[in-house]
Scaffold this active site. Structure first.
Site, PDB file in Angstrom:
ATOM      1  N   ARG A 103       0.865  -1.184   0.000  1.00 19.51           N
ATOM      2  CA  ARG A 103       0.000   0.000   0.000  1.00 19.51           C
ATOM      3  C   ARG A 103       0.897   1.228   0.000  1.00 19.51           C
ATOM      4  O   ARG A 103       1.726   1.410   0.889  1.00 19.51           O
ATOM      5  CB  ARG A 103      -0.902   0.019   1.235  1.00 19.51           C
ATOM      6  CG  ARG A 103      -1.632   1.335   1.409  1.00 19.51           C
ATOM      7  CD  ARG A 103      -2.722   1.301   2.460  1.00 19.51           C
ATOM      8  NE  ARG A 103      -3.883   0.582   1.981  1.00 19.51           N
ATOM      9  CZ  ARG A 103      -5.119   0.735   2.489  1.00 19.51           C
ATOM     10  NH1 ARG A 103      -5.332   1.579   3.472  1.00 19.51           N
ATOM     11  NH2 ARG A 103      -6.128   0.040   2.009  1.00 19.51           N
ATOM     12  N   HIS A 130      -7.590   0.739  -6.249  1.00 19.28           N
ATOM     13  CA  HIS A 130      -7.765  -0.087  -5.042  1.00 19.28           C
ATOM     14  C   HIS A 130      -8.459  -1.379  -5.504  1.00 19.28           C
ATOM     15  O   HIS A 130      -9.617  -1.638  -5.188  1.00 19.28           O
ATOM     16  CB  HIS A 130      -8.605   0.673  -4.015  1.00 19.28           C
ATOM     17  CG  HIS A 130      -8.548   0.107  -2.627  1.00 19.28           C
ATOM     18  ND1 HIS A 130      -7.816  -1.014  -2.300  1.00 19.28           N
ATOM     19  CD2 HIS A 130      -9.150   0.509  -1.464  1.00 19.28           C
ATOM     20  CE1 HIS A 130      -7.960  -1.252  -0.995  1.00 19.28           C
ATOM     21  NE2 HIS A 130      -8.771  -0.357  -0.478  1.00 19.28           N
ATOM     22  N   GLN A 133     -10.286  -3.901  -3.051  1.00 23.03           N
ATOM     23  CA  GLN A 133     -11.545  -3.383  -2.504  1.00 23.03           C
ATOM     24  C   GLN A 133     -12.700  -3.616  -3.477  1.00 23.03           C
ATOM     25  O   GLN A 133     -13.767  -4.096  -3.100  1.00 23.03           O
ATOM     26  CB  GLN A 133     -11.398  -1.863  -2.247  1.00 23.03           C
ATOM     27  CG  GLN A 133     -12.673  -1.199  -1.776  1.00 23.03           C
ATOM     28  CD  GLN A 133     -12.996  -1.526  -0.332  1.00 23.03           C
ATOM     29  OE1 GLN A 133     -12.163  -1.352   0.542  1.00 23.03           O
ATOM     30  NE2 GLN A 133     -14.209  -1.997  -0.066  1.00 23.03           N
ATOM     31  N   ASP A 214     -17.122   6.974  -0.757  1.00 20.46           N
ATOM     32  CA  ASP A 214     -15.777   6.855  -0.182  1.00 20.46           C
ATOM     33  C   ASP A 214     -15.498   8.206   0.485  1.00 20.46           C
ATOM     34  O   ASP A 214     -16.238   9.177   0.260  1.00 20.46           O
ATOM     35  CB  ASP A 214     -14.786   6.562  -1.339  1.00 20.46           C
ATOM     36  CG  ASP A 214     -13.332   6.420  -0.892  1.00 20.46           C
ATOM     37  OD1 ASP A 214     -13.075   6.306   0.321  1.00 20.46           O
ATOM     38  OD2 ASP A 214     -12.438   6.437  -1.776  1.00 20.46           O
ATOM     39  N   CYS A 254     -16.734   1.863   1.358  1.00 16.85           N
ATOM     40  CA  CYS A 254     -15.528   1.051   1.533  1.00 16.85           C
ATOM     41  C   CYS A 254     -14.949   1.202   2.943  1.00 16.85           C
ATOM     42  O   CYS A 254     -14.195   0.340   3.382  1.00 16.85           O
ATOM     43  CB  CYS A 254     -14.483   1.399   0.471  1.00 16.85           C
ATOM     44  SG  CYS A 254     -14.019   3.138   0.455  1.00 16.85           S
ATOM     45  N   ARG A 282     -13.924  -8.445   2.742  1.00 16.62           N
ATOM     46  CA  ARG A 282     -12.530  -8.189   2.371  1.00 16.62           C
ATOM     47  C   ARG A 282     -11.681  -9.419   2.709  1.00 16.62           C
ATOM     48  O   ARG A 282     -10.813  -9.807   1.935  1.00 16.62           O
ATOM     49  CB  ARG A 282     -11.964  -6.961   3.119  1.00 16.62           C
ATOM     50  CG  ARG A 282     -12.640  -5.627   2.832  1.00 16.62           C
ATOM     51  CD  ARG A 282     -12.443  -5.130   1.413  1.00 16.62           C
ATOM     52  NE  ARG A 282     -11.072  -5.155   0.952  1.00 16.62           N
ATOM     53  CZ  ARG A 282     -10.157  -4.220   1.240  1.00 16.62           C
ATOM     54  NH1 ARG A 282     -10.472  -3.167   1.952  1.00 16.62           N
ATOM     55  NH2 ARG A 282      -8.920  -4.317   0.764  1.00 16.62           N
TER      56      ARG A 282
HETATM   57  N1   CP Z   1     -11.346   0.144   2.801  1.00 15.99           N
HETATM   58  C1   CP Z   1     -10.054   0.029   3.158  1.00 15.99           C
HETATM   59  O1   CP Z   1      -9.165  -0.214   2.342  1.00 15.99           O
HETATM   60  O2   CP Z   1      -9.846   0.216   4.483  1.00 15.99           O
HETATM   61  P1   CP Z   1      -8.419   0.374   5.182  1.00 15.99           P
HETATM   62  O3   CP Z   1      -7.852   1.693   4.729  1.00 15.99           O
HETATM   63  O4   CP Z   1      -8.727   0.367   6.652  1.00 15.99           O
HETATM   64  O5   CP Z   1      -7.547  -0.758   4.768  1.00 15.99           O
HETATM   65  N1  NVA Z   2      -9.863   6.890  -1.300  1.00 21.65           N
HETATM   66  C1  NVA Z   2      -9.511   6.467   0.034  1.00 21.65           C
HETATM   67  C2  NVA Z   2      -9.743   5.010   0.195  1.00 21.65           C
HETATM   68  C3  NVA Z   2      -9.557   4.503   1.610  1.00 21.65           C
HETATM   69  C4  NVA Z   2      -9.777   3.035   1.726  1.00 21.65           C
HETATM   70  C5  NVA Z   2      -8.058   6.815   0.295  1.00 21.65           C
HETATM   71  O1  NVA Z   2      -7.227   6.655  -0.613  1.00 21.65           O
HETATM   72  O2  NVA Z   2      -7.747   7.273   1.400  1.00 21.65           O
END
Ligand code: CP
Ligand code: NVA
Length: 302
Positions: A103, A130, A133, A214, A254, A282
């Site tokens: 990530r 993502h 997700q 989101d 999400c 998930r």
């Molecule tokens: N939705 C999601 O990816 O959550 P986190 O940022 O907690 O991993």
């Molecule tokens: N768009 C958000 C998604 C979090 C799961 C971010 O990148 O922070």
């Protein structure tokens, strides 16, 4: 060797196989021993530059329940955080671990890691996509409402960030329609046969099978919080907007959720069962992804 770096360009056959494996994993949970899974004898690195609850925990649990061992590495605590190159980090990891879940900010970094580490690599969120997700969200929608083909999914909010970008790719793969209700400056990257955009959130919600949102402020955009809260204020999923969607429409998020911003507290609580089932899925979908990635390549065009 397989990777999951983005949904862009993924074949439906492969995506469907992940969902099938996820369904089997969900049914089997708790019935099998932890030590006989397809990741037995493997160590998987989780390299995270950004915060995470769901993605981190679901991968850690999924890797363990498939027989492997996760090794969580906060980028700030390894030399990557002090400027060591991604390609050098990758060449070290590739000699020591069996797979990586990453990530970070730049999509290019995940791609470079995969190229240099030469181990299966999974994008656990970048600024561009993502994928884990959205595969999981399709799993949830199909579990609750049947095939996503031909459905209308309305994304309300920041349509330029990673989550809707992966939604747009998924719409092409699974053949459904994504309509984004978003301010001008936050339109989706590309509109076309499967993706449309309107500045009016009500128009987007009209007749939707799924209403999805989101956060307004994605990770890395915190300096823009005040400005974003102003421009996104009309783009909240609330009772009024839900009233415009199809009867029985799903409301998904999400997560993490910010009540009173992208979703009203009332709707979040009213739809909590679906939204937290979505979060639970998930875990099952990560298992589908991991099993798919370590399995032999599939034949056929799909
Ligand atoms: N939705 C999601 O990816 O959550 P986190 O940022 O907690 O991993
Ligand atoms: N768009 C958000 C998604 C979090 C799961 C971010 O990148 O922070």
């Amino acid at each position: 060797m397989k990777h999951l770096l983005k949904l862009a360009g993924m074949r439906e056959l492969e995506a469907r196989e992940i969902l099938r494996l996820a369904r089997v994993a969900k049914k089997a949970r708790g019935k099998k021993g932890l030590s006989k899974g397809p990741l037995t004898g493997q160590i998987w690195a989780l390299i995270f530059t950004k915060a995470s609850t769901r993605t981190r925990v679901s991968f850690e649990v999924a890797i363990r329940e498939l027989g492997g061992v996760p090794s969580f590495l906060s980028a700030a605590e390894i030399q990557l955080g002090r400027g060591e190159l991604v390609r050098d980090t990758a060449r070290v990891m590739g000699r020591m671990v069996h797979g990586a879940v990453i990530r970070t900010f730049a999509q290019g970094d995940v791609e470079e890691f995969a190229e240099f580490a030469k181990i299966p690599t999974i994008n656990a969120l970048t600024d561009d996509e993502h994928p884990c997700q959205i595969l999981s969200d399709i799993f949830t929608i199909e579990e609750k409402r049947g095939s996503i083909r031909g459905k209308r999914v309305a994304f309300i909010g920041d349509a330029a960030c990673n989550v809707p970008r992966s939604w747009a790719e998924a719409a092409k793969i699974f053949d459904f329609h994504l309509v984004c209700g978003a301010p001008k400056e936050f339109q989706p990257l590309a509109v076309g046969k499967h993706v449309s955009w309107t500045e009016d959130p009500r128009e987007a919600a009209q007749g939707a099978d799924v209403l999805y949102t989101d956060v307004w402020v994605s990770m890395g955009k915190e300096a823009e919080t005040a400005e974003r809260e102003k421009v996104f204020a009309p783009y909240q999923i609330n009772q009024k907007l839900v009233g415009l969607a199809k009867k029985g429409a799903l409301v998904l998020h999400c997560l993490p959720a910010y009540r009173g911003k992208e979703i009203s507290a009332e709707i979040l609580e009213e739809r909590a069962v679906d939204i937290f089932d979505q979060a639970e899925n998930r875990l099952h979908t990560q298992k589908g992804i991991l099993q798919w990635i370590v399995s032999k390549p599939m034949k056929g065009k799909g």
